[in-house]
Write an enzyme that holds these catalytic residues in place. Structure first.
Site, PDB file in Angstrom:
ATOM      1  N   HIS A 103       0.861  -1.188   0.000  1.00 38.29           N
ATOM      2  CA  HIS A 103       0.000   0.000   0.000  1.00 38.29           C
ATOM      3  C   HIS A 103       0.898   1.239   0.000  1.00 38.29           C
ATOM      4  O   HIS A 103       1.866   1.292   0.748  1.00 38.29           O
ATOM      5  CB  HIS A 103      -0.899  -0.011   1.239  1.00 38.29           C
ATOM      6  CG  HIS A 103      -1.914   1.085   1.210  1.00 38.29           C
ATOM      7  ND1 HIS A 103      -3.045   1.033   0.420  1.00 38.29           N
ATOM      8  CD2 HIS A 103      -1.941   2.286   1.835  1.00 38.29           C
ATOM      9  CE1 HIS A 103      -3.734   2.156   0.581  1.00 38.29           C
ATOM     10  NE2 HIS A 103      -3.091   2.929   1.429  1.00 38.29           N
ATOM     11  N   ASP A 144      -6.956  -3.480   3.232  1.00 40.03           N
ATOM     12  CA  ASP A 144      -5.828  -2.805   3.899  1.00 40.03           C
ATOM     13  C   ASP A 144      -5.802  -3.034   5.402  1.00 40.03           C
ATOM     14  O   ASP A 144      -5.444  -2.148   6.175  1.00 40.03           O
ATOM     15  CB  ASP A 144      -5.881  -1.282   3.624  1.00 40.03           C
ATOM     16  CG  ASP A 144      -5.743  -0.969   2.151  1.00 40.03           C
ATOM     17  OD1 ASP A 144      -5.156  -1.785   1.416  1.00 40.03           O
ATOM     18  OD2 ASP A 144      -6.235   0.093   1.740  1.00 40.03           O
TER      19      ASP A 144
HETATM   20  C1  GRF Z   1       1.701   0.856  -6.169  1.00 40.35           C
HETATM   21  O1  GRF Z   1       1.946   2.175  -5.796  1.00 40.35           O
HETATM   22  C2  GRF Z   1       1.173   0.057  -5.012  1.00 40.35           C
HETATM   23  O2  GRF Z   1       1.476   0.583  -3.774  1.00 40.35           O
HETATM   24  C3  GRF Z   1      -0.316   0.121  -5.183  1.00 40.35           C
HETATM   25  O3  GRF Z   1      -0.534   0.188  -6.559  1.00 40.35           O
HETATM   26  C4  GRF Z   1       0.596   0.773  -7.201  1.00 40.35           C
HETATM   27  C5  GRF Z   1       0.954  -0.108  -8.370  1.00 40.35           C
HETATM   28  O4  GRF Z   1       1.927   0.474  -9.201  1.00 40.35           O
HETATM   29  N1  GRF Z   1      -0.956  -0.969  -4.493  1.00 40.35           N
HETATM   30  P1  GRF Z   1       2.591  -0.377 -10.352  1.00 40.35           P
HETATM   31  O5  GRF Z   1       1.480  -0.877 -11.260  1.00 40.35           O
HETATM   32  O6  GRF Z   1       3.320  -1.514  -9.718  1.00 40.35           O
HETATM   33  O7  GRF Z   1       3.508   0.553 -11.070  1.00 40.35           O
END
Ligand code: GRF
Length: 188
Positions: A103, A144
Site C-alpha cells: 500500500h 488494507d
Molecule cells: C503501487 O503504488 C502500489 O502501492 C499500489 O498500486 C501501485 C501499483 O503500481 N498498491 P505499479 O502498477 O506496480 O507501477
C-alpha cells in the site's frame, strides 16, 4: 525454487521489480500474473518476460474453482501489486497467511476502499503530512487491514505534488517489496 503468483492491474512497475529481482537471485520465480484489466501495462511486461498471464472478470474471480486453479501452480505466496479488487474469502482461506499486499502510504492512515494511487498521495499532501511511505502487509478479508510486515518512510517536501510523491513512493516499493518477499520465503 519458490513460485509466486502476482496480481496486478496497473502499469506493473512493482511486478517488474519483483520479476527482475528473483531472476537475479534465482530464489523464486513468478509463474503467473493475474490481472482484471485487459489493457493493463503489466500484461505487456508479462509477455516481454515470457510469464503466463490471465485476465479475470468478477465471475471467474468469485468462483470457488479459481482458488483451485491458483493452487495448481503451487505458489508459496500470492503477491498483490496494484490489484484493486477485494480478495474473495475462499482464496484468503486457501492461502491463509500467504497473501501479501503493498500500500502506498503508512497504514492505518490513508487506507480502505477508494484509497489508491493519486487519491492517497493527494490526501497526504493536502493534510500537510511531513512523512509518507509504504506498508507491506498480509491480506485478510478486509481492505488494507491485515497485519503489517514492513513499513518504510520518506519525507514529504512542501514543494511536492502528487506525481513527485508517487515517484518517491515507487522507489521505496521497488526496493523493499522484492526484498520483503525474499525474507518471507525463507520461512515458508
Ligand atoms: C503501487 O503504488 C502500489 O502501492 C499500489 O498500486 C501501485 C501499483 O503500481 N498498491 P505499479 O502498477 O506496480 O507501477
Amino acid at each position: 525454487m519458490h513460485s509466486l503468483i502476482v496480481f496486478a492491474s496497473g502499469a506493473g512497475s512493482n511486478a517488474r521489480a519483483i520479476i527482475d529481482y528473483f531472476k537475479q537471485t534465482g530464489r523464486a520465480k513468478v509463474v503467473l500474473i493475474v490481472s482484471n484489466k485487459q489493457d493493463a501495462g503489466v500484461l505487456k511486461i508479462a509477455a516481454e518476460k515470457g510469464i503466463p498471464s490471465i485476465v479475470v472478470d468478477k465471475n471467474v474471480f468469485a468462483d470457488t474453482g479459481f482458488a483451485k486453479q491458483l493452487e495448481s501452480y503451487n505458489p508459496s505466496l500470492l503477491v498483490l501489486a496494484g490489484f484493486l479488487w477485494k480478495i474473495p474469502q475462499d482464496i484468503v482461506h486457501t492461502f491463509n497467511g500467504r497473501i501479501v499486499n503493498i500500500h502506498p502510504a503508512l497504514l492505518p492512515k490513508y487506507g480502505g476502499k477508494g484509497m489508491y494511487g493519486h487519491h492517497v498521495h493527494r490526501a497526504v499532501i493536502e493534510n500537510g503530512d511531513e512523512h509518507s511511505g509504504i506498508t507491506i502487509h498480509y491480506v485478510d478479508e478486509v481492505y488494507d487491514n491485515g497485519a503489517p510486515i514492513v513499513q518504510a518512510y520518506c519525507p514529504v517536501l512542501s514543494s511536492y505534488n502528487a506525481d513527485e510523491l508517487a515517484m518517491q513512493i515507487h522507489k521505496l516499493e521497488h526496493y523493499y517489496y522484492p526484498r520483503t518477499i525474499d525474507y518471507l520465503l525463507q520461512n515458508i
